[in-house]
Design a protein around this motif. Structure first.
Motif, PDB file in Angstrom:
ATOM      1  N   GLY B  10      -6.534  93.986  20.753  1.00 47.75           N
ATOM      2  CA  GLY B  10      -6.255  92.860  21.629  1.00 47.75           C
ATOM      3  C   GLY B  10      -4.772  92.604  21.723  1.00 47.75           C
ATOM      4  N   LEU B  11      -4.432  91.484  22.321  1.00 48.29           N
ATOM      5  CA  LEU B  11      -3.030  91.112  22.463  1.00 48.29           C
ATOM      6  C   LEU B  11      -2.776  89.831  21.679  1.00 48.29           C
ATOM      7  N   LEU B  12      -1.689  89.866  20.916  1.00 55.73           N
ATOM      8  CA  LEU B  12      -1.334  88.699  20.111  1.00 55.73           C
ATOM      9  C   LEU B  12      -0.074  88.082  20.697  1.00 55.73           C
ATOM     10  N   SER B 146       4.357  79.345  12.604  1.00 55.24           N
ATOM     11  CA  SER B 146       4.222  79.957  13.913  1.00 55.24           C
ATOM     12  C   SER B 146       2.796  79.830  14.431  1.00 55.24           C
ATOM     13  N   PHE B 147       2.674  79.905  15.766  1.00 51.64           N
ATOM     14  CA  PHE B 147       1.396  79.610  16.408  1.00 51.64           C
ATOM     15  C   PHE B 147       1.023  80.784  17.298  1.00 51.64           C
ATOM     16  N   PHE B 148      -0.133  81.375  17.032  1.00 51.52           N
ATOM     17  CA  PHE B 148      -0.511  82.616  17.708  1.00 51.52           C
ATOM     18  C   PHE B 148      -1.811  82.463  18.475  1.00 51.52           C
ATOM     19  N   LEU B 149      -1.887  83.257  19.563  1.00 50.74           N
ATOM     20  CA  LEU B 149      -3.130  83.345  20.317  1.00 50.74           C
ATOM     21  C   LEU B 149      -3.498  84.814  20.420  1.00 50.74           C
ATOM     22  N   GLU B 177       0.797  94.228  20.991  1.00 49.37           N
ATOM     23  CA  GLU B 177      -0.502  94.860  21.090  1.00 49.37           C
ATOM     24  C   GLU B 177      -1.015  95.079  19.666  1.00 49.37           C
ATOM     25  N   VAL B 178      -2.206  94.563  19.387  1.00 40.70           N
ATOM     26  CA  VAL B 178      -2.760  94.685  18.043  1.00 40.70           C
ATOM     27  C   VAL B 178      -3.524  95.997  17.947  1.00 40.70           C
TER      28      VAL B 178
END
Lengths: 456, 181
Positions: B10-12, B146-149, B177-178
């Motif tokens: 996925g995308l982080l 930090s704040f991640f989606l 890109e994870v």
């Protein structure tokens, strides 16, 4: 600390004005990860380790010879072992009170002190739990308390307060451990993410159980934490209540009283908060945590201690009044004996430590003076120990039949076992301060966030 | 780039503060994304709602645990006292239920607490030793400041380039890109 500053910002009392997520996290995490071992820590750990060895020797001697090495006799079969059990388990209560009841009441000042107060609970329960086992004439049969299908066909007696006590204390220890550990998982993940060492990261990673601060993790966590607090609140009240039933269901004159449960719970909170202060004041001094454990925190704790102390004083008064009002010679004699018998010094000592000295806490100057507060907290811990001695051993030494009257003189093994449990307590506490996050970083970050939200 | 989708988890995306993260999460949800997760250093109240999560079933698990514990301990005390090992104490009834109240209470609290504790980890699919997001070095900050989606590649709408652009439009300071480790 004027009223205007408090109006200005209620968070000023709780966290430093310049606090950021990074600064509050680093302040706690660096104690574990960055700072070198301090000389003071080594000294403390050494003392704890020596006392721990004293404990092992005392237990070894006890197991080799039997309970005869203690000063107990008939009628005083309950000596130091039971006095210390009640004292230690009472100390544990403050940790649960701070973490559960103050959480439900939305008392933000609990945040910096709840973690190590909960740790203190666990260590105190560990010390307390030893005594009833050691006090058994045959400690190897302690598991007979567990209801399991034995080949003897004998089952434990569920109508007995001693059985309730076993269930209450073991439940209390287990639930405190779950509550403490669940609250610590996010912080263990923080340590895992901040450490540079591979093995440290692996160790903290295993303990954090794979926590990744996900929104769904937090969602379940928050719900569970709230419910655990709601479960621990009646539990903590039940524990000392059950302990007091061990006495109040008996027929010994000064024990058979309905005032015991509330009076025991009040006393537990009283000496528990005193012990939290005995730990918190040196902790914030030596680890330079005055920004997180502020004067406001210790002021709040001193107020709770004062209130609990007044409830304890009320208990003493009611106890004495009851003995007089019943107009029953054995009951009133127990009190005459407490005031003026061979152990009168112990009784008046407890009055000084528990009723008179805590009155100094009415003065805000005293409540915000760390050294004075430290001294008062120590006096209260001594006083509460004397109280348990008065209630348990002195009540037994002169009962209905003057021909059975005896004196109880603790032996060196009584004292060494008591000193030894401090070994467990001190060693575990120092290891905890060195190896685990002593303050909840996630909760302090939440405070920082709340302040930012209110300011914008 | 179709085969790349299989290699990526996925995308982080990183955001500066919780407010930006909430806006981005609800923005993507409006676009029709479902398979998302967010990572914050402390619980953020509005986030589960922004991600479209329903409320946690923990209370029901705890209730079930409490009922199981309470009834078990009461049943045990009753069975032991009345059936397995009956003791006649002064002619009192064998089912002396008031004296079983303390064991029942302790059993309720003990089982309910275990249910709460184990429930968190069961529902969070923990413990697990590794997760693809840990491959991103910067993700360490998720437990500090930090704040991640994360938008997962299993999502029907996921498209490597378009999703990244959308994340940047919503204010992401950086997108990774994870790898599907």
């Amino acid at each position: 600390m004027t009223a205007t500053t408090q109006q200005h910002d209620r968070f000023d009392d709780l966290i430093p004005a310049e606090a950021t997520y990074e600064s509050v996290t680093a302040e706690v995490a660096d104690i574990v990860l960055e700072r070198p071992v301090k000389r003071g820590w080594l000294v403390g750990m050494f003392i704890g380790f020596v006392l721990l060895n004293v404990l092992l020797v005392s237990i070894g001697w006890l197991f080799a010879i039997g309970v005869g090495v203690w000063g107990i006799n008939v009628p005083i079969a309950w000596g130091f072992a039971i006095v210390n059990f009640v004292w230690w388990i009472g100390i544990g209560h403050a940790g649960t009170l701070i973490s559960a009841i103050l959480f439900l009441l939305h008392q933000e000042w609990r945040t910096s002190i709840n973690r190590f107060a909960e740790a203190m609970t666990l260590f105190a329960v560990a010390c307390a739990g030893l005594y009833p086992l050691l006090h058994l004439g045959r400690p190897k049969f302690f598991y007979w308390l567990v209801p399991y299908p034995a080949t003897t066909g004998v089952w434990p007696q569920f109508r007995s307060p001693l059985m309730w006590d076993f269930l209450a204390v073991s439940t209390y220890g287990t639930v405190s451990l779950l509550f403490w550990y669940l609250g610590m998982v996010p912080d263990l993940a923080t340590l895992r993410d901040r450490t540079v060492g591979k093995w440290k990261a692996r160790a903290f990673g295993l303990m954090a159980l794979g926590w990744r601060n996900s929104a769904s993790h937090w969602q379940h966590y928050q719900r569970a934490y709230l419910l655990l607090a709601a479960l621990a609140t009646p539990l903590v009240v039940s524990v000392h209540t059950t302990v007091s039933w061990d006495f109040s269901t008996g027929i010994v004159p000064a024990w058979h009283s309905t005032v015991f449960p509330p009076y025991f719970v009040g006393g537990a909170i009283f000496c528990g908060f005193a012990m939290v202060l005995v730990i918190a004041i040196p902790l914030r001094h030596f680890y330079d945590l005055k920004g997180l454990i502020t004067d406001y925190h210790i002021d709040c704790m001193a107020k709770v201690m004062l209130a609990a102390g007044l409830s304890v004083s009320y208990g003493y008064t009611m106890d004495a009044w009851g003995a007089w009002y019943k107009n029953e010679p054995f009951d009133s004699y127990i009190y005459t004996n407490r005031f003026s018998g061979p152990y009168a010094g112990v009784y008046w000592g407890l009055i000084v430590c528990n009723c008179l000295i805590p009155q100094l806490l009415w003065f805000p100057k005293v409540r915000r003076h760390p050294l004075a507060l430290f001294g008062i907290a120590l006096a209260i811990n001594v006083g509460m120990w004397l109280e348990r001695f008065v209630i348990i051993s002195i009540s037994l030494h002169r009962d209905y039949m003057p021909s059975t009257w005896e004196m109880y003189y603790p032996t060196v093994w009584d004292w060494s076992l008591y000193a030894g449990t401090f070994g467990i307590f001190v060693s575990l506490l120092f290891l905890f301060l060195r190896l685990l996050p002593a303050i909840s970083m996630a909760e302090v970050r939440e405070l920082v966030h709340q302040r930012e939200e209110e300011q914008t | 780039m179709t085969h790349a989708t299989h290699d990526t988890a996925g995308l982080l995306a990183e955001f500066a503060n919780p407010e930006a993260l909430i806006l981005a999460a609800s923005g993507l949800r409006d676009d029709g994304y479902v398979e998302m997760d967010a990572f914050t250093p402390f619980p953020v109240e509005e986030l589960p709602e922004a991600l479209g999560r329903t409320s946690s079933p923990i209370p029901w698990i705890v209730l079930a645990g409490g009922l199981l514990g309470g009834s078990s301990l009461f049943g045990l005390a009753l069975w032991v006292s009345a059936v397995a090992y009956p003791l006649n104490v002064g002619g009192r009834p064998l089912n002396s239920w008031p004296s079983f109240v303390p064991p029942t209470f302790e059993g309720t609290v003990l089982f309910a607490s275990f249910a709460a504790f184990l429930g968190v980890f069961y529902l969070s699919r923990l413990p697990r030793l590794h997760h693809p997001v840990f491959e991103i070095e910067r993700f360490r900050r998720a437990s500090t400041d930090s704040f991640f989606l994360l938008v997962e590649s299993t999502d029907g709408k996921f498209d490597r380039a378009q999703t990244e652009q959308r994340l940047r439009d919503l204010g992401a300071s950086e997108v990774w890109e994870v790898p599907d480790a």
